[in-house]
Scaffold this motif. Structure first.
Motif, PDB file in Angstrom:
ATOM      1  N   SER A  50      33.906 108.149 -63.712  1.00  0.00           N
ATOM      2  CA  SER A  50      35.328 108.626 -63.504  1.00  0.00           C
ATOM      3  C   SER A  50      36.345 107.494 -63.185  1.00  0.00           C
ATOM      4  N   ILE A  51      37.346 107.663 -63.827  1.00  0.00           N
ATOM      5  CA  ILE A  51      38.367 106.448 -63.672  1.00  0.00           C
ATOM      6  C   ILE A  51      39.723 106.898 -63.605  1.00  0.00           C
ATOM      7  N   SER A  52      40.702 105.868 -63.108  1.00  0.00           N
ATOM      8  CA  SER A  52      42.001 106.241 -63.199  1.00  0.00           C
ATOM      9  C   SER A  52      42.585 105.150 -63.925  1.00  0.00           C
ATOM     10  N   CYS A  53      43.436 105.658 -64.649  1.00  0.00           N
ATOM     11  CA  CYS A  53      44.281 104.491 -65.438  1.00  0.00           C
ATOM     12  C   CYS A  53      45.786 105.269 -65.730  1.00  0.00           C
ATOM     13  N   PHE A  54      46.601 104.328 -65.813  1.00  0.00           N
ATOM     14  CA  PHE A  54      48.126 104.695 -66.275  1.00  0.00           C
ATOM     15  C   PHE A  54      48.269 104.974 -67.848  1.00  0.00           C
ATOM     16  N   LEU A  55      49.509 105.571 -67.793  1.00  0.00           N
ATOM     17  CA  LEU A  55      49.958 105.692 -69.183  1.00  0.00           C
ATOM     18  C   LEU A  55      50.959 104.712 -69.567  1.00  0.00           C
ATOM     19  N   SER A  56      50.760 104.157 -70.787  1.00  0.00           N
ATOM     20  CA  SER A  56      51.587 102.954 -70.814  1.00  0.00           C
ATOM     21  C   SER A  56      52.919 103.298 -71.336  1.00  0.00           C
ATOM     22  N   THR A  57      54.052 102.535 -70.878  1.00  0.00           N
ATOM     23  CA  THR A  57      55.220 102.710 -71.482  1.00  0.00           C
ATOM     24  C   THR A  57      55.363 102.097 -73.030  1.00  0.00           C
ATOM     25  N   ASN A  58      56.472 101.859 -73.593  1.00  0.00           N
ATOM     26  CA  ASN A  58      56.621 101.243 -74.888  1.00  0.00           C
ATOM     27  C   ASN A  58      56.529  99.597 -74.722  1.00  0.00           C
ATOM     28  N   THR A  59      56.867  99.134 -73.659  1.00  0.00           N
ATOM     29  CA  THR A  59      56.696  97.876 -73.563  1.00  0.00           C
ATOM     30  C   THR A  59      55.646  97.270 -72.620  1.00  0.00           C
ATOM     31  N   THR A  94      43.673 115.476 -70.240  1.00  0.00           N
ATOM     32  CA  THR A  94      42.911 116.320 -71.281  1.00  0.00           C
ATOM     33  C   THR A  94      43.196 116.066 -72.450  1.00  0.00           C
ATOM     34  N   PRO A  95      42.357 116.365 -73.609  1.00  0.00           N
ATOM     35  CA  PRO A  95      42.719 116.181 -75.100  1.00  0.00           C
ATOM     36  C   PRO A  95      43.997 116.452 -75.553  1.00  0.00           C
ATOM     37  N   ASP A  96      44.511 117.453 -74.848  1.00  0.00           N
ATOM     38  CA  ASP A  96      45.974 118.147 -75.660  1.00  0.00           C
ATOM     39  C   ASP A  96      46.902 118.017 -74.383  1.00  0.00           C
ATOM     40  N   GLY A  97      46.710 117.269 -73.496  1.00  0.00           N
ATOM     41  CA  GLY A  97      47.702 117.312 -72.185  1.00  0.00           C
ATOM     42  C   GLY A  97      49.216 116.644 -72.663  1.00  0.00           C
ATOM     43  N   ASP A  98      50.053 117.456 -71.918  1.00  0.00           N
ATOM     44  CA  ASP A  98      51.585 117.185 -72.309  1.00  0.00           C
ATOM     45  C   ASP A  98      51.835 115.903 -71.245  1.00  0.00           C
ATOM     46  N   GLY A 102      58.487 110.842 -65.648  1.00  0.00           N
ATOM     47  CA  GLY A 102      58.227 111.012 -64.308  1.00  0.00           C
ATOM     48  C   GLY A 102      59.490 110.667 -63.376  1.00  0.00           C
ATOM     49  N   LEU A 103      59.198 110.356 -62.377  1.00  0.00           N
ATOM     50  CA  LEU A 103      60.157 110.016 -61.148  1.00  0.00           C
ATOM     51  C   LEU A 103      60.995 109.000 -61.573  1.00  0.00           C
ATOM     52  N   PHE A 104      60.515 107.926 -62.171  1.00  0.00           N
ATOM     53  CA  PHE A 104      61.171 106.739 -62.449  1.00  0.00           C
ATOM     54  C   PHE A 104      61.472 106.436 -64.062  1.00  0.00           C
ATOM     55  N   GLY A 105      61.177 107.674 -64.794  1.00  0.00           N
ATOM     56  CA  GLY A 105      61.405 107.417 -66.055  1.00  0.00           C
ATOM     57  C   GLY A 105      60.126 106.799 -66.913  1.00  0.00           C
ATOM     58  N   LEU A 106      58.812 106.914 -66.183  1.00  0.00           N
ATOM     59  CA  LEU A 106      57.737 106.653 -66.557  1.00  0.00           C
ATOM     60  C   LEU A 106      57.029 107.701 -67.243  1.00  0.00           C
ATOM     61  N   PRO A 107      56.276 107.581 -68.211  1.00  0.00           N
ATOM     62  CA  PRO A 107      55.346 108.586 -68.801  1.00  0.00           C
ATOM     63  C   PRO A 107      54.149 109.416 -67.838  1.00  0.00           C
ATOM     64  N   GLU A 108      54.283 110.501 -67.819  1.00  0.00           N
ATOM     65  CA  GLU A 108      53.378 111.090 -66.498  1.00  0.00           C
ATOM     66  C   GLU A 108      52.745 112.252 -67.319  1.00  0.00           C
ATOM     67  N   PRO A 109      51.653 112.853 -66.751  1.00  0.00           N
ATOM     68  CA  PRO A 109      51.034 113.842 -67.486  1.00  0.00           C
ATOM     69  C   PRO A 109      51.448 115.255 -66.751  1.00  0.00           C
ATOM     70  N   VAL A 110      51.535 116.302 -67.649  1.00  0.00           N
ATOM     71  CA  VAL A 110      51.921 117.594 -66.912  1.00  0.00           C
ATOM     72  C   VAL A 110      50.815 118.594 -66.919  1.00  0.00           C
ATOM     73  N   GLY A 111      50.431 118.964 -65.671  1.00  0.00           N
ATOM     74  CA  GLY A 111      49.205 119.634 -65.777  1.00  0.00           C
ATOM     75  C   GLY A 111      49.020 120.078 -64.234  1.00  0.00           C
ATOM     76  N   ASP A 112      47.845 120.592 -63.834  1.00  0.00           N
ATOM     77  CA  ASP A 112      47.305 120.804 -62.408  1.00  0.00           C
ATOM     78  C   ASP A 112      47.573 119.272 -61.809  1.00  0.00           C
ATOM     79  N   VAL A 113      48.053 119.475 -60.450  1.00  0.00           N
ATOM     80  CA  VAL A 113      48.441 118.216 -59.539  1.00  0.00           C
ATOM     81  C   VAL A 113      47.244 118.034 -58.427  1.00  0.00           C
ATOM     82  N   LEU A 114      46.691 117.018 -58.609  1.00  0.00           N
ATOM     83  CA  LEU A 114      45.627 116.708 -57.330  1.00  0.00           C
ATOM     84  C   LEU A 114      46.291 116.006 -56.493  1.00  0.00           C
ATOM     85  N   GLY A 115      46.060 115.887 -55.274  1.00  0.00           N
ATOM     86  CA  GLY A 115      46.834 115.128 -54.165  1.00  0.00           C
ATOM     87  C   GLY A 115      46.289 113.591 -54.199  1.00  0.00           C
TER      88      GLY A 115
END
Length: 198
Positions: A50-59, A94-98, A102-115
């Motif tokens: 189980s890991i956490s990882c950010f979704l990279s921007t274009n740069t 998820t494999p097909d996650g949208d 996000g808040l600062f223009g960063l790529p963020e997942p759309v789906g169930d939100v955990l705290g």
């Protein structure tokens, strides 16, 4: 934070941002391949399930292919979602996650939100950085989300920042609120820099 430290951070971020923006697409693609290989090896070495990882921007050094492959291998990947109060929520990749902006223009997942406390269950944190020095100090992009997250965890797992090779530097300006990382991942290497916090 003193004005001198804040000014030094701003200047260093501006220089690094400019360097990233002029990088060729060929160099970015090669970096993404290298980062994926390094992160795959790190996850395997740590036996992380189980890991956490950010979704990279274009740069940024690319992490999206790594995230997709990790999900395909059955690894639980939490993706960060920024909040207005300075904390991070999380969503399971998820494999097909949208993905949305996000808040600062960063790529963020759309789906169930955990705290915010959902991240307490991960075996490894993979976070973005502008630069990381040889002491393990990380220069972020100035919003403090990951410093707050790391600083608030009861038992913090290994934390690795992802940067380009040229962004591992001798020293970054830092103050008392900045949290060190365990190590750094670049397209060509993974280096342990600081002891894991318990």
């Amino acid at each position: 934070m003193s004005d001198a430290i804040a000014d030094a951070k701003r200047a260093m971020r501006a220089e690094l941002r400019e360097r990233r923006q002029v990088m060729s697409q060929t160099a970015r693609d090669a970096a993404a391949d290298g980062v994926r290989n390094q992160l795959d090896a790190l996850v395997e070495r740590l036996r992380a399930r189980s890991i956490s990882c950010f979704l990279s921007t274009n740069t940024e050094p690319g992490t999206r292919e790594f995230v997709a492959a990790a999900v395909d291998r059955g690894i639980r990947v939490l993706l960060p979602i920024t909040r207005a109060d300075g904390l991070l929520d999380w969503s399971v990749a998820t494999p097909d996650g949208d993905i949305a902006e996000g808040l600062f223009g960063l790529p963020e997942p759309v789906g169930d939100v955990l705290g915010p406390i959902a991240v307490n269950d991960v075996d490894l944190l993979i976070i973005p950085a502008a630069a990381i020095d040889r002491r393990g100090m990380r220069l972020g992009w100035g919003r403090g989300y990951f410093d707050k997250t790391i600083g608030s965890m009861e038992r913090c797992p290994p934390v690795y920042g992802v940067v380009f090779d040229s962004e591992v530097v001798d020293e970054v300006p830092s103050d008392i609120h900045d949290q060190p990382v365990t190590g750094v991942v670049t397209p060509t290497q993974t280096v342990i820099l600081a002891p894991v916090r318990r």
